[in-house]
Design an enzyme around this catalytic site. Structure first.
Site: not given
Ligand code: CAO
Length: 424
Positions: A16, A74, A103, A137-138, A167, A246-247
């Site tokens: 999001q 990747k 990475r 997350y949010e 978000d 507010g006030g």
């Molecule tokens: N091709 C190949 N790999 C890809 C890719 C693509 N096009 N797009 C994503 N990936 C891979 C990433 O490189 C990552 O791999 P590694 O873990 O090996 O480095 C993997 O997909 C997962 O990415 P992620 O860790 O960001 O995703 P997640 O689902 O595990 O976590 C979230 C989701 C939101 C918790 C995390 O991305 C995060 O903390 N983001 C920052 C804060 C944020 O925006 N939070 C709000 C999200 S909205 O509620």
């Protein structure tokens, strides 16, 4: 002509926070190229699915006006394509977990090597420090940003709010950072990193609660209901129920029908400037000259009694009648609108804040349009892209791949099944 016409955004966002940012930029005219994992895409495409087989509302409502390319970042060929995209685009936006971009081999140093003008914009849960590696997350952001501890009632637990301030709120902060960096780059020719941590975004939105934290040193917060109720203050800003921040004291009050309708309520503000009118409208003209109500300060210990009397009056009217009566008198009130009422609101449809969008898999759905209106950059909301819908178009038109190069990329498995995407 759209405000951000000509700006190319490499949109590496998901879920999001990031997508709300790039959606806004798309609405302002940027070409937003969403990079998604082949065959999978943004996880929200298949989350909270309501129409089997179709992209979810979670995805469609956050990804309007974008193009989608499937790309495995990747895989070696995928990295080459991504490098070409970085060369071509002005802004790269991402909200991966901390370190994910590194990475993949795309560190900030590497990105600058490829394109020194690149603006790299990131959402992370926390800024640099002890929590910088955490996934967020949010609701985590709402809790860590001070919103939850100051939301809810004094005698209840902390509460998260329905507004997605962690978000979508951070997406807004990031969008402002991006256009500011673009403005600077236009003068310096240099890119930069833009970071919007979710915790910081929520703290920014809780600014008045941090104001109150410091005011506690000077004594009780007299505009909080608990002051009139004789409840002592602790050492942190307390939860204030529906008190106004507010006030000008305000509360949510019951209206006619509240027994059956969970949203038959109004917000009512006893603004000092219209105190006399409030007294007249609720049938208490004597309060205008009553010594204990003579000044806003004197009224503060009596807020419970004042609002109880106003509620006796609002309970005889619908929330819309309260609005119709109070508005001409300049008394600030607002109906508690349900999501259903908002989606059916004719006025919001006219302004484009609520829109109907056609989608090949879903049919027609209702969405929220652009909440910011630019008189010289009108917004036309178009549907979100299907997964990989524009893979070939982006490779050939944006990156200039010829037929042979295209075939090689497809063969490498870097971009998923382009025939399937085209057929869809
Ligand atoms: N091709 C190949 N790999 C890809 C890719 C693509 N096009 N797009 C994503 N990936 C891979 C990433 O490189 C990552 O791999 P590694 O873990 O090996 O480095 C993997 O997909 C997962 O990415 P992620 O860790 O960001 O995703 P997640 O689902 O595990 O976590 C979230 C989701 C939101 C918790 C995390 O991305 C995060 O903390 N983001 C920052 C804060 C944020 O925006 N939070 C709000 C999200 S909205 O509620």
């Amino acid at each position: 002509m759209k405000a951000l016409e000509g700006v190319k955004i490499l949109d590496f966002t998901h879920v999001q926070s990031g997508p709300t940012c790039t959606q806004l930029l798309a609405w302002f005219g940027a070409d937003v190229i969403k990079v998604e994992r082949p065959g999978v895409g943004d996880a929200t495409r298949k989350q909270l699915v309501d129409v089997p087989g179709a992209d979810s509302l979670y995805f469609t409502m956050l990804n309007h006006n974008k193009r989608s390319i499937e790309l495995n970042s990747k895989n070696e060929t995928g990295k080459e394509v991504l490098t070409r995209l970085i060369e071509t685009c002005d802004v790269m936006v991402e909200n991966f977990a901390p370190g994910a971009l590194d990475r993949m081999g795309f560190t900030w140093e590497r990105i600058q090597e490829i394109n020194p003008k690149m603006i790299l914009a990131s959402v992370k849960g926390f800024g640099p420090g002890k929590y910088e590696d955490c996934k967020v997350y949010e609701n985590v952001a709402q809790c860590a940003g001070g919103a939850a501890s100051t939301t809810g009632f004094l005698d209840g637990p902390p509460l998260v709010t329905g507004a997605q301030i962690g978000d979508s709120g951070t997406g807004l902060h990031l969008a402002l950072g991006i256009v500011t960096a673009l403005y600077q780059a236009a003068k310096t020719g240099k890119g930069q990193k833009v970071l919007a941590p979710m915790q910081d975004g929520v703290i920014n939105l809780c600014r008045v609660k941090l104001r109150d934290q410091q005011r506690l040193k000077a004594g009780p917060l007299k505009e909080y209901s608990q002051y009139g109720e004789g409840i002592e203050f602790g050492d942190a800003t307390p939860r204030a129920g529906n008190d106004s921040g507010g006030g000008q004291p305000g509360r949510i009050l019951k209206c006619k029908g509240w027994h059956d309708d969970p949203n038959a309520y109004t917000y009512f503000i006893t603004q000092a400037a219209v105190w006399d009118k409030i007294c007249d409208v609720i049938g208490e003209p004597g309060w205008k000259t009553a010594e204990e109500f003579a000044t806003p300060e004197k009224r503060l210990p009596h807020l419970d009694a004042i609002f109880a009397r106003i509620e006796d009056w609002t309970m005889t009217k619908s929330k819309y009648e309260v609005m119709e009566i109070c508005n001409p008198l300049n008394i600030p009130v607002g109906p508690i609108l349900s999501t259903k009422e908002i989606m059916e609101d004719e006025g919001l449809r006219k302004t484009g804040t609520i829109v109907e969008v056609e989608h090949p898999e879903r049919g027609t759905y209702v969405s929220v349009g652009c909440p910011i209106k630019l008189s010289e950059s009108p917004v036309e909301v178009t549907r979100s892209p299907l997964l990989g819908e524009h893979t070939v178009e982006i490779l050939s038109e944006v990156l200039g791949y010829d037929g042979e190069e295209l075939a090689k990329v497809v063969e490498s498995g870097a971009v998923g099944d382009v025939n399937k995407a085209a057929a869809e």
